[in-house]
Design an enzyme around this catalytic site. Structure first.
Site, PDB file in Angstrom:
ATOM      1  CB  CYS A   1       9.270   2.475  -2.193  1.00 41.21           C
ATOM      2  SG  CYS A   1       8.253   3.057  -3.534  1.00 41.21           S
TER       3      CYS A   1
ATOM      4  CG  ASP B   1      -8.894   2.372  -8.726  1.00 39.36           C
ATOM      5  OD1 ASP B   1      -7.926   2.277  -8.446  1.00 39.36           O
ATOM      6  OD2 ASP B   1      -9.177   1.267  -7.850  1.00 39.36           O
TER       7      ASP B   1
ATOM      8  CE  LYS C   1      10.029   2.015  -7.652  1.00 36.92           C
ATOM      9  NZ  LYS C   1       9.601   3.198  -6.924  1.00 36.92           N
TER      10      LYS C   1
END
Length: 401
Positions: free
Chosen positions: A255, A30, A201
């Site tokens: 999402c 990260d 998705k």
């Protein structure tokens, strides 16, 4: 086997931990050095039940570590954000940057998988970037797309038990990706190609957005018709082939509130229902804010004083601390900015503090408030009793009135 996860966010970190728990050597990468430091210290920077203990276990086992730079591995997973850039156009620069970071490390036989939510064709686009820089890898690198399907608050269970859709740029890539995920996924692994997996998705979350929009639209119709929407939906759902969802104050999260735009941006002429559902769910939050401001005005006209208003909930769904794309947060901000000079109490029992909102304990807020606005159906709120001496705006079905 050694694998490298690029991104230690809401999906990358839990997936890396579960992979390490299965016995795979994992390096989590990260660019945020604070995230790296916290992770290596066994502290979670996200709230997810049971995950901190799992993190500490894999750190002790030596199977996991966090770092700021990728290391040579056998498999690489891109799990970085895909934000928007103006007018809801997807920005895949994070995916591309993460891809370019690992290109020098790739070798023949490696596996490269994208998990980030992406527009259709992104996996093929990243493959082209890789092969343009490393042409000797063409035909020798396994590239696939595998979207996550997890629910915040239940991530550990769902990472292991949910089915996964896995699509490679060729059959051999699909097979190699399936072989990796079979290390820790007990759900069924479904084979397809990368473009279908990418659209799958987006389709899953767009479908849910459309269904929620139907419920939210019903709630606004019922308001005008003088009908209890909760009773209406319960009765309609007695039909054996009807399953209407519950309305709320909009749609949030990273999402359902986001993924439909990946479709509408790429296929604007074809995606009419999907686009309209986004409009309805965004409008529902605005509609709720107007209801609150109108209730405040009516109270002031009737009582000749400003009301105390409790805004109950900031998270985008019940019993989590995730505020991403939250309509509750958006409504609260708009009410605060209405310049009514009323006393606004902001409540979110799942976080200790917020850099914008001063938080109030939920029972104190409920007791002090003249107007109570339920925005998120947290379990704590369901312990409260209806009060006839208060104006209650119940947008999430706490009392179902």
């Amino acid at each position: 086997m050694k694998v490298c996860f690029m991104g230690l966010g809401y999906i990358g970190l839990p997936t890396a931990i579960i992979a390490a728990k299965s016995g795979v050597e994992v390096v989590g990468v990260d660019i945020n050095t604070k995230v790296v430091e916290m992770t290596n210290a066994g502290k979670m920077h996200i709230k997810e039940p049971g995950l901190e203990e799992e993190l500490q276990n894999v750190l002790k086992s030596g199977n996991f570590k966090a770092t700021s730079h990728p290391e040579e591995s056998d498999a690489y997973f891109i799990v970085v954000p895909t934000p928007f850039k103006g007018d809801h156009q997807p920005d895949i620069s994070y995916v591309e940057n993460a891809t370019r970071m690992v290109i020098p490390l790739l070798k023949a036989g490696d596996l490269f998988v994208i998990e980030s939510t992406s527009p259709v064709g992104t996996t093929e686009e990243m493959a082209k970037i890789i092969f343009d820089e490393r042409p000797e890898l063409k035909g020798n690198l396994h590239i696939a797309y595998c979207p996550e399907r997890v629910l915040p608050g239940n991530v550990i269970y769902e990472l292991v038990n949910n089915d996964r859709v896995i699509g490679g740029i060729d059959e051999e890539s699909t097979s190699h990706a399936i072989e990796f995920y079979s290390h820790f996924v007990q759900g069924q692994l479904h084979r397809t190609n990368s473009r279908t997996a990418e659209l799958c998705k987006l389709t899953e979350n767009s479908s849910r957005d459309v269904q929620i929009a139907f419920a939210n639209e019903l709630s606004m119709i019922c308001e005008h018709a003088g009908i209890n929407v909760w009773d209406l939906i319960d009765l309609a759902n007695k039909h054996p082939r009807v399953n209407i969802l519950q309305p709320g104050c909009g749609v949030g999260g990273h999402c359902i509130a986001v993924d439909p735009y990946f479709i509408t941006a790429a296929y604007p002429k074809e995606s009419h229902i999907i686009a309209k559902a986004r409009e309805i769910n965004n409008y529902k939050a605005q509609w709720c804010a107007e209801r609150v401001k109108n209730a405040m005005l009516q109270f002031e006209l009737k009582k000749s004083r400003k009301p105390v208003v409790a805004m109950m909930g900031l998270a985008f769904k019940p019993n989590i601390d995730d505020l991403r794309e939250s309509p509750a947060k958006r409504i609260t901000a708009e009410v605060l900015q209405s310049k009514s000079n009323s006393d606004i109490l902001v409540v979110e029992p799942n976080i200790k503090e917020h850099n914008v909102f001063k938080l109030t304990e939920y029972t104190e807020a409920y007791e002090r408030a003249d107007i109570v606005v339920f925005l998120t159906a947290h379990n704590e709120f369901k312990t409260l009793e209806w009060r006839d001496d208060k104006v209650i705006l119940d947008f999430c079905g706490i009392f179902r009135k």
